[in-house]
Design a protein around this motif. Structure first.
Motif, PDB file in Angstrom:
ATOM      1  N   GLN A  20     -24.631  31.304 -15.842  1.00  0.00           N
ATOM      2  CA  GLN A  20     -22.867  32.403 -15.243  1.00  0.00           C
ATOM      3  C   GLN A  20     -21.720  31.966 -16.476  1.00  0.00           C
ATOM      4  O   GLN A  20     -21.076  33.314 -16.575  1.00  0.00           O
ATOM      5  CB  GLN A  20     -22.446  30.976 -14.466  1.00  0.00           C
ATOM      6  N   GLU A  23     -23.211  35.137 -18.737  1.00  0.00           N
ATOM      7  CA  GLU A  23     -22.788  36.469 -18.318  1.00  0.00           C
ATOM      8  C   GLU A  23     -21.303  36.535 -17.982  1.00  0.00           C
ATOM      9  O   GLU A  23     -20.784  38.033 -18.350  1.00  0.00           O
ATOM     10  CB  GLU A  23     -22.638  36.764 -16.669  1.00  0.00           C
ATOM     11  N   ASN A  86     -34.364  37.824 -16.846  1.00  0.00           N
ATOM     12  CA  ASN A  86     -32.830  37.693 -17.988  1.00  0.00           C
ATOM     13  C   ASN A  86     -32.879  37.106 -18.878  1.00  0.00           C
ATOM     14  O   ASN A  86     -32.136  36.346 -19.546  1.00  0.00           O
ATOM     15  CB  ASN A  86     -32.105  36.061 -17.014  1.00  0.00           C
ATOM     16  N   ASP A 282     -29.308  42.869 -14.257  1.00  0.00           N
ATOM     17  CA  ASP A 282     -29.138  41.634 -12.908  1.00  0.00           C
ATOM     18  C   ASP A 282     -30.201  41.934 -11.864  1.00  0.00           C
ATOM     19  O   ASP A 282     -29.924  43.839 -11.281  1.00  0.00           O
ATOM     20  CB  ASP A 282     -28.287  40.425 -12.234  1.00  0.00           C
ATOM     21  N   CYS A 283     -31.348  41.523 -11.544  1.00  0.00           N
ATOM     22  CA  CYS A 283     -32.481  41.859 -10.533  1.00  0.00           C
ATOM     23  C   CYS A 283     -32.550  40.970  -9.245  1.00  0.00           C
ATOM     24  O   CYS A 283     -33.141  39.871  -9.804  1.00  0.00           O
ATOM     25  CB  CYS A 283     -33.994  42.507 -11.128  1.00  0.00           C
ATOM     26  N   ALA A 284     -32.267  41.373  -8.677  1.00  0.00           N
ATOM     27  CA  ALA A 284     -32.131  40.180  -7.511  1.00  0.00           C
ATOM     28  C   ALA A 284     -33.276  39.529  -7.058  1.00  0.00           C
ATOM     29  O   ALA A 284     -34.679  40.125  -6.836  1.00  0.00           O
ATOM     30  CB  ALA A 284     -31.264  40.554  -6.718  1.00  0.00           C
ATOM     31  N   ARG A 317     -24.912  48.201  -8.251  1.00  0.00           N
ATOM     32  CA  ARG A 317     -23.656  47.782  -8.138  1.00  0.00           C
ATOM     33  C   ARG A 317     -23.585  47.233  -9.539  1.00  0.00           C
ATOM     34  O   ARG A 317     -24.048  46.284  -9.851  1.00  0.00           O
ATOM     35  CB  ARG A 317     -23.382  46.340  -7.241  1.00  0.00           C
ATOM     36  N   SER A 318     -22.388  48.181  -9.966  1.00  0.00           N
ATOM     37  CA  SER A 318     -21.452  48.102 -11.511  1.00  0.00           C
ATOM     38  C   SER A 318     -20.141  47.434 -11.463  1.00  0.00           C
ATOM     39  O   SER A 318     -19.775  47.917 -10.888  1.00  0.00           O
ATOM     40  CB  SER A 318     -21.822  49.465 -11.581  1.00  0.00           C
ATOM     41  N   ARG A 319     -20.718  46.298 -11.852  1.00  0.00           N
ATOM     42  CA  ARG A 319     -18.586  45.163 -12.078  1.00  0.00           C
ATOM     43  C   ARG A 319     -18.364  45.777 -13.231  1.00  0.00           C
ATOM     44  O   ARG A 319     -16.827  46.048 -13.295  1.00  0.00           O
ATOM     45  CB  ARG A 319     -19.048  44.030 -11.841  1.00  0.00           C
ATOM     46  N   TRP A 323     -22.606  45.105 -16.753  1.00  0.00           N
ATOM     47  CA  TRP A 323     -23.278  44.406 -16.623  1.00  0.00           C
ATOM     48  C   TRP A 323     -23.262  45.097 -14.670  1.00  0.00           C
ATOM     49  O   TRP A 323     -22.489  45.449 -13.983  1.00  0.00           O
ATOM     50  CB  TRP A 323     -21.475  43.424 -15.915  1.00  0.00           C
ATOM     51  N   THR A 325     -25.497  45.278 -11.101  1.00  0.00           N
ATOM     52  CA  THR A 325     -26.716  43.996 -10.692  1.00  0.00           C
ATOM     53  C   THR A 325     -27.629  44.910  -9.169  1.00  0.00           C
ATOM     54  O   THR A 325     -27.206  45.881  -8.901  1.00  0.00           O
ATOM     55  CB  THR A 325     -25.995  43.125  -9.736  1.00  0.00           C
ATOM     56  N   GLU A 327     -29.545  44.790  -5.762  1.00  0.00           N
ATOM     57  CA  GLU A 327     -30.373  44.356  -5.234  1.00  0.00           C
ATOM     58  C   GLU A 327     -30.379  44.696  -4.345  1.00  0.00           C
ATOM     59  O   GLU A 327     -30.818  46.228  -3.712  1.00  0.00           O
ATOM     60  CB  GLU A 327     -28.822  43.039  -4.667  1.00  0.00           C
TER      61      GLU A 327
END
Length: 330
Positions: A20, A23, A86, A282-284, A317-319, A323, A325, A327
């Motif tokens: 975390q 990240e 990761n 990131d890949c869930a 999803r793009s934070r 970054w 993800t 999912e």
């Protein structure tokens, strides 16, 4: 000094918290980080004393680097190729010395490698491919986030691979009588009139021969060099090479600006794709084993990500731009 501010015991920090923290550093280093991201980061720091301790450790190591950590971390995020989803975050953790008690020494070594890469004779940025014709007529194709130094003299033609991946087609011009050698951290790869690829990983090197053959000599090896023929690849450490294997026919499609996959897991696909864009993908775990095939143009990685929901039950999803993800779809 309180436990929450103690940077001297990184081994006690949980791995999940380390991830975390890495990240959050990735987010804060991005040019698109704004007030919302900073507020969320502060909430994360205040949610648990261990979060604060992990962040204090990052700050302490950063001070030891006298401000160099941002360039070094950016180089880590830009270049080195990973086999796990990761991988880039793990590499960033190594730079910051968070993951283990000996991490500071490892990070200092890696930081020096990063500085050398930034000052290399030839470099490519994240997502960039470049072709260089050397003095002897050899052609050097450079993949994303790569850096090389070139040293030619009467005794040998030396290409030092500092980061990333190269595809070499040996030339036959002036000076080509001297041996053509690619040096990595783990050893030497000598061309025997050939076309071959070399990649520098975190703690090992890989070689794939497309034409003719090469000789692999690990730096600390004691046996005879490994002769690697066309159509074969090998992984080698500083001590010894692993057993040769057949190479993937599409492994070097990057030199044509393509990423070609045939029935690979989504997790592996995204780990490879992450090499070609800044930041983290990131890949869930819930979708990591989905299978994927196709031909993808590397010139637009965002387009590739946007296409994934068309063929798989996922959402992207793009934070921030840096970054992303992947999912399960709602």
């Amino acid at each position: 000094m309180s436990a929450a501010a103690d940077p001297a015991s990184p081994a006690a920090i949980a791995e999940e918290v380390q991830q975390q923290a890495a990240e959050w550093l990735t987010v804060l280093m991005s040019s698109e980080s704004g007030e919302a991201e900073h507020a969320a980061w502060q909430r994360w720091r205040g949610a648990d004393p261990e979060h604060e301790r992990a962040w204090r450790h990052i700050e302490a190591v950063s001070r030891r680097f006298n401000g160099l950590h941002r360039g070094a971390a950016a180089q880590a995020l830009a270049g080195t190729p990973q086999k796990v989803v990761n991988g880039k975050r793990r590499q960033l953790l190594a730079w910051l010395g968070v993951a283990a008690a000996g991490g500071v020494l490892a990070a200092q070594t890696d930081a020096w490698d990063g500085v050398r890469a930034l000052r290399a004779d030839y470099r490519t940025a994240t997502g960039e491919q470049r072709e260089v014709v050397l003095d002897d007529g050899s052609v050097l194709s450079m993949n994303t986030g790569s850096a090389v130094n070139v040293r030619f003299d009467a005794s040998r033609r030396l290409i030092e691979l500092l980061a990333g991946e190269i595809l070499v087609t040996s030339g036959h011009g002036a000076g080509s009588d001297a041996p053509l050698v690619v040096a990595t951290r783990e050893g030497l790869v000598r061309a025997l009139g050939t076309r071959f690829a070399v990649r520098q990983q975190d703690d090992y090197s890989t070689v794939a021969v497309l034409e003719s053959a090469v000789e692999i000599r690990p730096r600390d090896g004691t046996g005879a060099p490994l002769l690697l023929a066309a159509g074969r690849g090998a992984v080698f450490s500083r001590h010894a090479p692993a057993a040769p294997h057949a190479i993937d026919a599409h492994a070097h499609a990057w030199s044509r600006g393509q990423l070609i996959v045939d029935d690979v897991s989504l997790g592996d696909f995204l780990a490879d794709l992450a090499r070609y864009r800044p930041g983290v993908i990131d890949c869930a775990p819930a979708v990591a084993q989905l299978r994927l095939s196709g031909v993808f143009p590397l010139a637009d990685t965002q387009r590739i990500l946007n296409m994934l929901p068309n063929s798989l039950p996922v959402q992207v999803r793009s934070r921030t731009r840096y970054w992303v993800t992947v999912e399960p779809a709602p």
